[in-house]
Design a protein around this motif. Structure first.
Motif, PDB file in Angstrom:
ATOM      1  N   GLU A  37      37.349  30.100  35.277  1.00  0.00           N
ATOM      2  CA  GLU A  37      37.890  29.310  34.168  1.00  0.00           C
ATOM      3  C   GLU A  37      36.770  28.658  33.363  1.00  0.00           C
ATOM      4  O   GLU A  37      36.832  28.586  32.129  1.00  0.00           O
ATOM      5  N   ALA A  81      39.903  36.472  30.767  1.00  0.00           N
ATOM      6  CA  ALA A  81      41.283  35.983  30.940  1.00  0.00           C
ATOM      7  C   ALA A  81      42.018  36.846  31.970  1.00  0.00           C
ATOM      8  O   ALA A  81      42.772  36.318  32.807  1.00  0.00           O
ATOM      9  N   ALA A  82      41.785  38.160  31.932  1.00  0.00           N
ATOM     10  CA  ALA A  82      42.388  39.047  32.936  1.00  0.00           C
ATOM     11  C   ALA A  82      41.852  38.726  34.331  1.00  0.00           C
ATOM     12  O   ALA A  82      42.595  38.745  35.322  1.00  0.00           O
ATOM     13  N   GLU A  83      40.567  38.416  34.409  1.00  0.00           N
ATOM     14  CA  GLU A  83      39.966  38.035  35.696  1.00  0.00           C
ATOM     15  C   GLU A  83      40.593  36.740  36.223  1.00  0.00           C
ATOM     16  O   GLU A  83      40.855  36.612  37.419  1.00  0.00           O
ATOM     17  N   ILE A  84      40.849  35.812  35.344  1.00  0.00           N
ATOM     18  CA  ILE A  84      41.481  34.551  35.754  1.00  0.00           C
ATOM     19  C   ILE A  84      42.883  34.823  36.286  1.00  0.00           C
ATOM     20  O   ILE A  84      43.289  34.243  37.304  1.00  0.00           O
ATOM     21  N   ASP A  85      43.622  35.705  35.621  1.00  0.00           N
ATOM     22  CA  ASP A  85      44.955  36.060  36.122  1.00  0.00           C
ATOM     23  C   ASP A  85      44.857  36.662  37.530  1.00  0.00           C
ATOM     24  O   ASP A  85      45.646  36.337  38.413  1.00  0.00           O
ATOM     25  N   ARG A  86      43.873  37.543  37.724  1.00  0.00           N
ATOM     26  CA  ARG A  86      43.677  38.150  39.038  1.00  0.00           C
ATOM     27  C   ARG A  86      43.310  37.081  40.071  1.00  0.00           C
ATOM     28  O   ARG A  86      43.825  37.084  41.198  1.00  0.00           O
ATOM     29  N   GLN A  87      42.459  36.151  39.680  1.00  0.00           N
ATOM     30  CA  GLN A  87      42.058  35.061  40.587  1.00  0.00           C
ATOM     31  C   GLN A  87      43.262  34.179  40.945  1.00  0.00           C
ATOM     32  O   GLN A  87      43.383  33.723  42.085  1.00  0.00           O
ATOM     33  N   HIS A  88      44.143  33.933  39.985  1.00  0.00           N
ATOM     34  CA  HIS A  88      45.353  33.137  40.258  1.00  0.00           C
ATOM     35  C   HIS A  88      46.239  33.853  41.276  1.00  0.00           C
ATOM     36  O   HIS A  88      46.760  33.216  42.215  1.00  0.00           O
ATOM     37  N   ARG A  89      46.422  35.155  41.090  1.00  0.00           N
ATOM     38  CA  ARG A  89      47.243  35.909  42.042  1.00  0.00           C
ATOM     39  C   ARG A  89      46.626  35.870  43.438  1.00  0.00           C
ATOM     40  O   ARG A  89      47.321  35.685  44.435  1.00  0.00           O
TER      41      ARG A  89
END
Length: 141
Positions: A37, A81-89
């Motif tokens: 982030e 942003a895609a990496e952050i989504d992956r990190q959230h999952r």
């Protein structure tokens, strides 16, 4: 013979270790998400600064180069942003694993506590029975 609570203690210890390991993984994942982030924020800040600095471009080629560079920054922002989504999952998966490990540890701890209470009561009954037996065999003075 070992009591049930003592026989279950290795399982409790193992469950505790698994909970601690899961908690460490959770903390690591939270740090990785925070880092991702932060990187996204840096990219966005850099993009905004670069785009604002290019408003006074002097030639068409300089303007095109600037637009292409901003487009590459936008692509990097989208990837981050895609990496952050992956990190959230991943964080949600790790958190669920920790919750399951913690629940198992708590359940085993409760079972051991129940067995210890049962063993304590049985010991008290046994001691009271011995006292009662001694009192019956005691000679009156």
């Amino acid at each position: 013979m070992n009591s049930r609570s003592k026989r279950l203690q290795p399982a409790v210890d193992q469950a505790h270790q698994k909970t601690e390991d899961a908690l460490a993984k959770l903390a690591t994942q939270q740090q990785q998400l925070a880092k991702a982030e932060h990187q996204l924020g840096e990219l966005e800040r850099y993009r905004n600064e670069y785009a604002a600095a290019g408003e006074g471009a002097v030639s068409v080629s300089a303007l095109l180069n600037r637009q292409q560079f901003v487009a590459r920054i936008d692509q990097a922002i989208a990837q981050q942003a895609a990496e952050i989504d992956r990190q959230h999952r991943r964080l949600n998966q790790v958190r669920d694993h920790w919750k399951q490990a913690h629940a198992r540890e708590s359940a085993l701890g409760s079972v051991v506590a129940q067995h210890q209470e049962h063993e304590r009561r049985a010991e008290e009954r046994h001691e009271q029975a011995e006292i009662d037996e001694r009192m019956q065999h005691r000679r009156p003075r």
